[in-house]
Scaffold this active site. Structure first.
Site, mmCIF file in Angstrom:
data_model
loop_
_atom_site.group_PDB
_atom_site.id
_atom_site.type_symbol
_atom_site.label_atom_id
_atom_site.label_comp_id
_atom_site.label_asym_id
_atom_site.label_seq_id
_atom_site.Cartn_x
_atom_site.Cartn_y
_atom_site.Cartn_z
ATOM 1 N N ARG A 1 7.206 -5.961 2.863
ATOM 2 C CA ARG A 1 5.946 -6.527 2.380
ATOM 3 C C ARG A 1 5.847 -6.288 0.879
ATOM 4 N NH1 ARG A 1 -0.194 -5.412 4.536
ATOM 5 N NH2 ARG A 1 0.223 -3.264 3.915
ATOM 6 N N ASP B 1 -8.368 -5.652 6.521
ATOM 7 C CA ASP B 1 -8.972 -6.448 5.459
ATOM 8 C C ASP B 1 -9.862 -7.546 6.022
ATOM 9 O OD1 ASP B 1 -8.229 -5.760 2.620
ATOM 10 O OD2 ASP B 1 -6.256 -5.667 3.545
ATOM 11 N N GLU C 1 -5.820 -12.495 6.125
ATOM 12 C CA GLU C 1 -6.663 -11.303 6.247
ATOM 13 C C GLU C 1 -8.027 -11.489 5.589
ATOM 14 O OE1 GLU C 1 -4.590 -8.040 4.367
ATOM 15 O OE2 GLU C 1 -3.478 -9.414 3.098
ATOM 16 N N HIS D 1 0.807 -1.220 0.000
ATOM 17 C CA HIS D 1 0.000 0.000 0.000
ATOM 18 C C HIS D 1 0.842 1.272 0.000
ATOM 19 C CE1 HIS D 1 -3.780 -2.102 0.269
ATOM 20 N NE2 HIS D 1 -3.331 -2.805 1.282
#
Length: 268
Positions: free
Chosen positions: A73, A178, A152, A48
């Site tokens: 990530r 999420d 998630e 993100h």
């Protein structure tokens, strides 16, 4: 000379929880500031945060000068993408949206050199091997890579035991935002049913023999997860802290109401 020891992977076996912080601003300068704060680990977010390979690399280079363990990530669990972040020097990789044991097995293969996996052998030109100055890198790298899969969704939570049973999965990270959305509560991660699901998941992950991790900027919840035994807990994000601080500063000079915390609705 073997591959460098991975402090994050070693810390997963320790008695105390490792406290971390999220880097989403895609800035080596911000990473350096956070690196001096005293956290055990820092997550460089390529899912993100607006990061690409050169930006991930520059932040890893910055963190290398500090006693803090970096975790990267990736945006998605693609083999070629994992290969790139490993070659630039990441040893601990968090992969989002893992829902099945089969996905986890494919990720284990992606993160390891043959014969255990399918990671491409290009270490001679990679930062990971100190540009071929670590002679035993190829035969020792697998021992130091750390695969963290992110659960998630309801499907992932249902499959926790099967995912945890995959040899080569080092830890499981719960993505609360999420998960809440998938349960029908977008932006409402503190709904009792969501919190109950998270707590049970942490206990189930531990019962299955794997370390559990999570991110939560609410001190009460973060401490609760540590009490439950979560082994690596991120307690804040650079974006949220900066957003909150700047909003409160501006508000204080406008004569507005008392400063208010900024609620984070981003996906972790």
């Amino acid at each position: 000379m073997p591959a460098p020891k991975n402090p994050f992977k070693a810390g997963l076996k320790g008695e105390k929880a490792m406290i971390g912080f999220w880097l989403s601003l895609a800035s080596p300068y911000t990473a350096e500031i956070a690196a001096g704060a005293g956290f055990d680990w820092l997550l460089i977010d390529g899912e993100h945060g607006p990061n690409d390979i050169p930006l991930l690399l520059s932040q890893l280079q910055t963190l290398a000068a500090h006693p803090v363990a970096p975790v990267v990530r990736v945006p998605i669990g693609e083999t070629w993408m994992i290969k790139q972040v490993l070659d630039i020097g990441a040893q601990s990789v968090l992969v989002p949206m893992v829902e099945t044991a089969e996905q986890a097995r494919q990720l284990v293969r992606a993160i390891n050199y043959p014969p255990k996996g399918v990671r491409g052998v290009g270490a001679a030109v990679a930062r990971a091997s100190a540009f071929n100055r670590i002679p035993d890198y190829l035969v020792t790298a697998n021992d130091e890579v750390c695969l963290i899969v992110q659960a998630e969704s309801k499907a992932a939570i249902d499959a926790i035991e099967e995912i945890a049973a995959v040899d080569g999965v080092d830890a499981i990270f719960i993505g609360p935002a999420d998960l809440a959305a998938d349960m029908g509560y977008p932006g409402r991660g503190t709904e009792p049913v969501v919190l109950e699901t998270i707590e049970k998941a942490i206990l189930r992950i531990q019962a299955a023999g794997k370390p559990a991790g999570i991110l939560n900027s609410d001190p009460k919840l973060a401490n609760r997860y540590i009490e439950l035994g979560a082994k690596f807990v991120a307690v804040g994000t650079d974006v949220t802290l900066f957003s909150q601080a700047t909003s409160n500063l501006a508000r204080s000079y406008r004569g507005d109401a008392a400063p208010q915390p900024v609620k984070s609705t981003s996906s972790y």
